[in-house]
Design an enzyme around this catalytic site. Structure first.
Site, mmCIF file in Angstrom:
data_model
loop_
_atom_site.group_PDB
_atom_site.id
_atom_site.type_symbol
_atom_site.label_atom_id
_atom_site.label_comp_id
_atom_site.label_asym_id
_atom_site.label_seq_id
_atom_site.Cartn_x
_atom_site.Cartn_y
_atom_site.Cartn_z
ATOM 1 N N GLY A 138 0.613 6.028 -0.878
ATOM 2 C CA GLY A 138 -0.425 5.851 -1.893
ATOM 3 C C GLY A 138 -0.806 7.172 -2.514
ATOM 4 N N PRO A 152 -3.109 10.476 -3.789
ATOM 5 C CA PRO A 152 -3.968 11.367 -2.989
ATOM 6 C C PRO A 152 -5.407 10.856 -2.938
ATOM 7 C CG PRO A 152 -2.708 12.612 -4.620
ATOM 8 C CD PRO A 152 -2.534 11.177 -4.956
ATOM 9 N N GLY A 153 -6.046 11.076 -1.780
ATOM 10 C CA GLY A 153 -7.483 10.805 -1.661
ATOM 11 C C GLY A 153 -7.870 9.373 -1.373
ATOM 12 N N LYS A 185 -5.388 7.971 3.555
ATOM 13 C CA LYS A 185 -4.213 7.729 4.405
ATOM 14 C C LYS A 185 -4.327 8.474 5.731
ATOM 15 C CE LYS A 185 -1.260 9.251 1.325
ATOM 16 N NZ LYS A 185 -2.174 9.585 0.223
ATOM 17 N N THR A 186 -4.709 9.751 5.672
ATOM 18 C CA THR A 186 -4.799 10.561 6.892
ATOM 19 C C THR A 186 -5.938 10.082 7.779
ATOM 20 O OG1 THR A 186 -3.929 12.460 5.663
ATOM 21 C CG2 THR A 186 -5.008 12.918 7.760
ATOM 22 N N SER A 232 8.173 1.415 -19.050
ATOM 23 C CA SER A 232 7.148 0.365 -19.158
ATOM 24 C C SER A 232 6.436 0.314 -20.516
ATOM 25 C CB SER A 232 6.119 0.504 -18.037
ATOM 26 O OG SER A 232 5.437 1.726 -18.130
ATOM 27 N N LYS A 256 -2.730 -0.220 -13.449
ATOM 28 C CA LYS A 256 -2.770 -0.413 -14.901
ATOM 29 C C LYS A 256 -3.861 -1.412 -15.303
ATOM 30 C CE LYS A 256 2.138 0.674 -15.652
ATOM 31 N NZ LYS A 256 3.457 0.136 -15.964
#
Length: 786
Positions: free
Chosen positions: A361, A363-364, A367-368, A684, A727
């Site tokens: 995913g 950053p921020g 996940k960690t 896209s 989106k």
């Protein structure tokens, strides 16, 4: 002297082929005869005149030699003595007389006899020239050096040889005393010319001298090494005696016993135990001051400190685990459910191998921190290893002990740090791995992250297998594009998409604000931050999929509030939408909102970025010209190709759309994507660019409330694209009411929060015709809008 100076005498005499030896004229030698034919030849010779012809066999292994199996030049010799030995063989003493050459071999079944041409000369008749004299001196010098280097010949022989005046005899006597190969002896025998014979002998002696010199060098080196080893052994024994007197040996023995005791107590694989005990024995034998002892001590320290038999007991309580995960993180339902599934299986079976989850995913998004929550919910120890920029394979597998300062790799180091063999192990930023001349760390990770192999993970430093099968491995990445395929295949991908505005608001209020208040020493009543203010921070001061920037801005407000409380002695600081700019300055970002009117040639596209989704206005102008197509706005190759595919499709249906047939020759088309400083790429925007071009050519406006995304083909089919959730959230933020999506992206709508789904109309399309039907505005609709 040439061959014609010899007196040739022909005679028939018995013949014996010799195995592994040669006889020269003037040479007295004894040898044993065992073959029946050879014994018969001896007896025949003794009956007649005691003469026998001796030549050498080419191959000593042949028992019954024929005429092709021995050399035809040899020595006519006289039998001096015969002695019968036990077993039927005879020892015979012979003296070489002259060279001889076989002319014909007489057929006889019982022994070999040949017609010999004996070469006889009288030494008194010889006249020595200067060349022969020089050659004799050279050979004598060589022979002296040969005797000096070789211990096989007596030095007294020099005196005897130097007194020989006859060059033929001189060469033959020397040749008889040096140890040569059969082929070299034969060369000397076959040289009838004295000068030629001396020259051959000189060459052979020079070669032998070189070999003897090399042998001597090797011998001296070996002797020196043996002497050094003996000296070291002697000194070591002395040192041990001194240490014993001083009591130092007791310390070493005590240290060794301590290692042995620790190793016996630890339940480790038998292979590892035997290796460790072998190293302890080496430590005892080595000198305490040896550099090797330090390496062995380091190795043994690692062996005894690793958690071979230590593991934490899982506290399997799904309700408690769910509470921990919910308290630590807002949303992330898919991730939480997968973890709870694993915990449930742990309750049912203890043998399940640790899974490998890969949280992917932007950053921020947490996940960690979710990996820490997993460790907490399972009651396991937690270790983290960042892989960002790791280039050296030794970082994973360690260095071999041959290197100075060698240590285990970071996998084993982290397991030691965890203190248990079943921690939650986080590999952070696995997509940032690199490789160079020091190896490929991604390849080294293949064994670690394979549940079928990692029970015998071998670190180069330990050189012994360590079981990693109980470790719960979690990896994180921003994208799977840069993760090598074999590595990706070993992991279960769980995608964590960006948060919606509402989710960010809840995270800001319930998680980030209390955390920052605590970190800045503030109480709840010291700072009042309104919901609207947090919403404004999200929309105007951050542009991210996660909440890292949001947390930084809340921390910034906390610092300024703390300053006011201390400086102005204020009890409560209130921050709302009205005074937010006093704390954070003017708004940093603006989100493009829906236009007020329908416009010709302006279509709203949807884009995915690493920090979430965004809307994208695509503008098209058509002008009288020569058919040039211009693309601006820092577009990548894929995006340019999409535009060209769209134009080709429009040309193919120009008649249906009622567009001027030769528009591609008579009009210049300029496609521009604003915010030109930002590079853009991907397929896209295909249907968006095509719609904008059709709108400009037909002079029909595009609905301002419609946004779209999808790849276009030459035949006008609409293909699926990625990043739908991000989106759609960007479109919702911009006030879009209708979104056109490829039909095959239908499954992605399930990921979109229900609150957003209710506010937007989704149109799923398969062909470009459907796109135009929903995107273009008819004149009546346009008038109504006005």
């Amino acid at each position: 002297m040439s061959i014609d100076q010899y007196k040739s005498v022909k005679k028939n005499i018995p013949l014996i082929p010799l195995r592994g030896m040669s006889v020269f004229p003037y040479m007295v030698i004894h040898f044993d005869v065992g073959r029946e034919k050879s014994i018969n030849a001896l007896e025949k010779a003794m009956i007649e005149d005691s003469l026998i012809f001796l030549c050498s066999q080419k191959d000593a292994t042949i028992d019954e030699p024929t005429s092709e199996d021995f050399y035809h030049i040899g020595t006519v010799s006289k039998i001096k003595q015969m002695l019968k030995l036990p077993g039927g063989s005879i020892r015979v003493l012979v003296e070489g007389l002259n060279r001889g050459k076989i002319l014909e071999i007489n057929k006889d079944e019982s022994y070999l006899e040949a017609e010999i041409e004996e070469m006889v000369y009288e030494p008194e008749e010889l006249e020595k020239n200067e060349k022969i004299e020089a050659a004799m001196r050279l050979v004598l010098k060589d022979f002296e050096e040969y005797i000096t280097l070789s211990n096989k010949v007596s030095p007294d022989l020099i005196l005897t040889v130097s007194e020989i005046e006859d060059p033929g005899r001189f060469a033959d006597v020397i040749a008889s005393y040096i140890y040569l190969k059969e082929e070299e002896n034969q060369k000397i025998l076959e040289a009838f010319n004295f000068y030629e014979r001396l020259e051959i002998l000189h060459g052979i002696l020079q070669k032998e001298i070189e070999i003897l010199k090399i042998e001597e060098q090797i011998n001296q080196r070996v002797k020196k090494q043996i002497t050094k080893v003996q000296k070291e052994y002697y000194l070591r024994e002395q040192m041990k005696a001194i240490q014993s007197e001083l009591g130092e040996e007791d310390e070493l023995i005590e240290e060794i016993e301590e290692y042995k005791s620790k190793i016996e107590k630890i339940k480790m694989p038998e292979e590892v135990k035997q290796k460790a005990l072998k190293e302890i024995n080496r430590l005892y034998k080595l000198s305490p001051n040896s550099a090797e002892t330090g390496v062995i001590r380091t190795y043994l320290d690692w062996i005894v400190e690793l958690p071979w038999d230590k593991e934490t007991k899982d506290k399997v309580n799904i309700k408690k685990s769910r509470d921990i995960l919910n308290n630590d993180h807002y949303g992330l339902y898919d991730v939480k459910e997968r973890i709870l599934e694993y915990i449930a299986i742990r309750k049912l079976t203890k043998d399940m191998k640790g899974p490998i989850l890969c949280l992917v995913g932007p950053p921020g998004v947490g996940k960690t921190s979710i990996a820490k929550s997993i460790a907490k919910s399972l009651n396991r120890n937690f270790v983290r290893m960042s892989l960002g920029g790791v280039r050296d394979e030794a970082e994973i597998r360690g260095h071999r002990r041959t290197y100075v300062g060698a240590l285990p790799g970071r996998i084993i180091s982290s397991i030691k740090k965890a203190g248990s063999k079943n921690p939650v192990f986080l590999f952070d930023e696995i997509d940032k791995l690199n490789s160079d001349f020091r190896g490929d760390p991604a390849s080294a990770l293949l064994e670690v992250l394979d549940p079928e192999q990692n029970n015998t993970f071998t670190d180069h430093f330990l050189e012994a297998p360590f079981d990693l099968s109980q470790v719960f491995f979690i990896t994180t990445a921003n994208t799977t594009a840069t993760i090598p395929r074999p590595l990706l295949d070993r992991m279960e991908i769980i995608r964590i998409s960006g948060y919606t505005e509402e989710e960010k608001l809840q995270i800001g209020l319930n998680y980030l604000l209390p955390k920052q208040l605590k970190e800045h020493g503030l109480k709840e009543n010291n700072l009042e931050l309104s919901k609207e203010a947090i919403r404004d921070i999200i929309n105007n001061y951050t542009r991210e999929a996660g909440v890292r920037e949001l947390e930084r801005n809340i921390a910034n407000i906390c610092r300024k509030a703390a300053k006011r409380i201390v400086e102005e002695d204020v009890k409560t600081v209130r921050v709302n939408r009205g005074n937010l700019d006093k704390y954070l300055g003017g708004a940093k970002y603006r989100y493009e909102m829906v236009g007020k009117t329908h416009e010709v040639g302006v279509a709203t596209g949807l884009a995915w970025t690493t920090v979430g989704g965004d809307t994208l206005s695509i503008e098209v102008n058509c002008m009288k010209g020569t058919g040039k197509v211009q693309l601006t706005g820092q577009l990548g190759d894929v995006m340019k190709e999409s535009a060209m595919a769209g134009l080709s499709y429009i040309r193919s249906i120009s008649e249906i759309l009622d567009i001027e047939e030769n528009f591609y020759k008579e009009m210049d088309i300029h496609i521009h994507v604003p915010e030109g400083a930002i590079p853009k790429d991907g397929p896209s925007a295909g249907i968006t660019m095509a719609t904008a071009v059709i709108s400009a050519l037909m002079n029909k406006p595009i609905n301002k409330d419609v946004a779209m995304t999808g790849e276009i083909t030459l035949r006008g089919r609409v293909l699926p694209v990625g990043g739908i959730k991000e989106k759609v959230l960007a479109a919702h933020r911009a006030g879009i009411k209708k979104i056109i999506l490829p039909y095959e992206n239908k499954k992605d709508l399930e990921e979109i929060p229900s609150k957003v789904r209710k506010k937007i109309e989704f149109v799923l399309v398969k062909k470009m015709d459907d796109v135009l039907e929903h995107a273009l505005v008819e004149e009546d609709d346009e008038n109504e809008n006005h």
